[in-house]
Scaffold this active site. Sequence first.
Site: not given
Length: 260
Positions: A1, A18, A112
Amino acid sequence: MGTVYLGVSPGDRRVAVKVVRGEIAADPSFRRRFAREIDAVRRVGGFHTAPVVDADAGAERPWLVTEYIPGPSLHEALRTHGALPARTVRTLALGVAEALEGIHGHGIVHRDLKPSNIVLAESGPRVIDFGIARAADGTALTRTDLVVGTRGFLAPEQLTGGPLTPAVDAYAFGMVLCHACGAAPSAEAAVRDDALRLLPRDLSAVVADCLRPDPARRPTPTQILERLGGEEAESADWLPPAVRTLVDLHQASTLTVPEG
């Protein structure tokens, strides 16, 4: 991702930064979903998640900053030292179930949940990256060559295109506990049954229910806590010595992060 960086806030706090991959960031629909998910994630509290510090869904490459949790991921601990003792698996189960209870309570499905998204901190397990997988679902990238989630921890309905409800996280929770006790993640019934035999009896019963093919028959996080919560309280020494050493190494490594 995307890529995760260790950063330092102006107040000298360690944070996880992130940054989303460029090909995902190029999808305008992803940016809209990412902004909605971040708004929801900000409201999730509790002891077993990593709070959001800041985010920008409109940046050239969208980014998200959360509290940095010094400790190895469950994936790293299992890869380095193998299966965890029953006492540790029990505390892991309680902490992850409590995190999912808070996440689901704000209308979020993780999608996830896996060992690399669970950090083993000194104070207990922390669940990270909830909401990001949901934001990516439906982008051009996921439609063509990426299933959101990690095989081995995906519920059957995630593989067949069925409705994605909080029950997919219950399935992943069950697979995570099987993996934590030494079993390879697999949807095969024989492998799953072998894994269940490695768990304490009460945990095995809960995990077996989490792995039911019918999502409607899987327990909610609240029901999991009700079934397990009275058995054994969490303690400060919940980690085995070898894994605690990994936590200490993670804490020490952040002391050398350059400022600027």
